[in-house]
Design a protein around this motif. Sequence first.
Motif, PDB file in Angstrom:
ATOM      1  N   VAL A  59       0.881  -1.162   0.000  1.00  0.00           N
ATOM      2  CA  VAL A  59       0.000   0.000   0.000  1.00  0.00           C
ATOM      3  C   VAL A  59       0.924   1.218   0.000  1.00  0.00           C
ATOM      4  N   PRO A  60       0.812   2.086  -1.039  1.00  0.00           N
ATOM      5  CA  PRO A  60       1.710   3.253  -1.057  1.00  0.00           C
ATOM      6  C   PRO A  60       1.380   4.187   0.102  1.00  0.00           C
ATOM      7  N   TRP A  69       3.607   0.211   2.658  1.00  0.00           N
ATOM      8  CA  TRP A  69       3.182  -0.574   3.821  1.00  0.00           C
ATOM      9  C   TRP A  69       2.862  -1.980   3.328  1.00  0.00           C
ATOM     10  N   ALA A  70       3.340  -2.965   4.052  1.00  0.00           N
ATOM     11  CA  ALA A  70       3.011  -4.349   3.728  1.00  0.00           C
ATOM     12  C   ALA A  70       2.620  -5.066   5.010  1.00  0.00           C
ATOM     13  N   VAL A 348       3.589  -2.953  10.473  1.00  0.00           N
ATOM     14  CA  VAL A 348       3.308  -1.809  11.336  1.00  0.00           C
ATOM     15  C   VAL A 348       1.842  -1.428  11.124  1.00  0.00           C
ATOM     16  N   ALA A 349       1.365  -0.423  11.878  1.00  0.00           N
ATOM     17  CA  ALA A 349      -0.005   0.057  11.685  1.00  0.00           C
ATOM     18  C   ALA A 349      -0.007   1.204  10.676  1.00  0.00           C
ATOM     19  N   LEU A 350      -1.188   1.413  10.089  1.00  0.00           N
ATOM     20  CA  LEU A 350      -1.371   2.432   9.065  1.00  0.00           C
ATOM     21  C   LEU A 350      -2.280   3.522   9.639  1.00  0.00           C
ATOM     22  N   THR A 351      -1.860   4.790   9.508  1.00  0.00           N
ATOM     23  CA  THR A 351      -2.704   5.877  10.011  1.00  0.00           C
ATOM     24  C   THR A 351      -3.762   6.240   8.976  1.00  0.00           C
TER      25      THR A 351
END
Length: 607
Positions: A59-60, A69-70, A348-351
């Motif tokens: 995910v860019p 992000w993966a 990791v988490a995505l904001t």
Amino acid sequence: MTAVAIPGLDTPPTTHSRVLSWVREVAELTTPDRVVWVDGSDEEAARINAELVESGTFVPLKGKKNSFWAASDPEDVARVEERTFICSERPEDAGPTNNWMHPDEMTATMSELYRGCMRGRTMYVIPFCMGPLDADDPKLGVEITDFAYVVASMRVMTRVGTPALAKFVDADGTEREFVPALHSVGAPLDAGQDDVAWPCSTTKYITHFPESRTIWSYGSGYGGNSLLGKKCYSLRIASVMARDEGWLAEHMLILKLISPEEKSYYVAAAFPSACGKTNLAMLQPTIPGWRVETVGDDIAWMRFGEDGRLYAVNPEFGFFGVAPGTSHKTNPVAMKTIDEGNSVFTNVALTDDGDVWWEGMSKETPAHLTDWKGRDWTPESDEPAAHPNSRFCTPIAQCPSLAPEWDDPKGVPISAILFGGRRATTVPLVNEARDWAHGVFMGATMSSEKTAAAAGKVGEVRRDPMAMLPFLGYNAADYFQHWLNIGANADAAKLPKVFYVNWFRRGDDKRFLWPGFGENARVLKWVVERIEGTAGAQETPIGMVPSAADLDIEGLSEPAEDIDASLAVDAAEWRQEIPLIDEWFDKIGDVPAPLRAELETLRSRLG
Ligand code: GTP
Ligand code: SPV
Ligand code: MN
């Protein structure tokens, strides 16, 4: 057998005969839809990243340039030590600390797994070089993988593509040796079958053949299991090369410490996974006048230079760092490195505004996140938003504290070696070895609480010699002897001094006694002063330990009792270590006599 026509297979960018025959062999076994030779160019990277976005693996990020992000399969988040094998001809050459299977049996077992395993996928061929390309003896490899995520990550972590491939054949046509490293996620696709974002298999093998210097990995996409230049090559296979060639391949960071007098000292430090290497390598000293520059954060290859000193090279090209706990307060250098972009973040988490977050990144916890499993997350959720072993993968060239000589093929001369683990009790903040053999004993008997970097129970204390327990490519007793030989073959005055550190000792209420991070510069300063002969130390049964008065603790906000407690050597606690070391040495078996003698000295000193 009829030659199989696989697009890309017959347009290789090299004439290296063994590369060509091996790539063909693998393609015929694994039957991919196409073969892509990785050239390492920016155009290629953009294409592969776009494909990874298309397939849902990436995910860019909106918050960072050219960054992604993966999220892995929830069962594929760490190294799998119980599935890691050293397949030497003789079981005793793998030693008591490794899983072993005969190479013929493993080759047969894994060949069946590999048969047709790349069906429906692209097979990428990644030529790479560990360490500077202009080294006298560049350490080459070729990784074959069916996971584009691995291509994108290898590009950050190692020197890949055309510049590396140029080293495979000399001007006079001589073909250099290379390590063949085969990786598959073990998830073939049938015609029309949809792919998943993170393909992997429940069957996993991370296999090393030390005699043929070959790596076979199957079933996992996680860093240490799939980026085969890293732990598999640069530690497990390289440790065998180093044994045979008289050098050291170690799980160590390399840093440059600059004193207020502008004198430089290079320090290498071996801590187990998730025990502070990346943080120490990027340390920002809290004491005035002192500076730290970074050479490497995970792996050191050390050889003697012509002047008789031990020189260290970082074979890597990027950082694959633990995300949780990384913040502008604890590790501003890592934060600045990733803020430059060009990074991959896994688990990791995505904001909500398209950036990354993990526990410990900021004081305020965002009100809403997408957690590493892709679920809505709020501060009320009972699981962490980022996996404890979530990672950033970022180019070393972006590191603001990078030492200018970080990629000098000659390496940097090491003045001190630190060993350290994560111990809540017993082990003092710092302890200096009396001599090389005592230092090797410290390394051989070091212990640490297990972390999330490997699958299994977290917190258990285990012996982790030189932080190499999961990364040794051969017998541990032979490895200890090799370390002793390194000392015996050197001029003692030119050997690095050895120290044992512990940033993780705790008080009764479980708080850390020592503030750690940038304050660790105070310990580095004492180390340098010991080298220069200007700082005091107390002789204790376990080695030379400073009192609070020997350390620069000016300006520390911790209570004096905590500092004293962090330095305390409690003979009763240490007497409890002795049977554990006895047990460990019994497990190793043929422990070299000088290390047995060190243990007896310790036993008698403790009374
Ligand atoms: P690998 O990359 O797995 O080999 O780990 P590493 O040795 O590089 O460890 P890293 O520097 O990433 O630190 C691991 C964890 O320990 C992080 O959560 C850090 O915040 C924490 N940590 C690092 N240094 C210190 C320290 O001096 N004191 C304390 N209390 N925690 C630390
Ligand atoms: C470690 O576990 O020591 C790491 C991460 O640095 S990995 O590359 O997975 O080995
Ligand atoms: Mn690290």
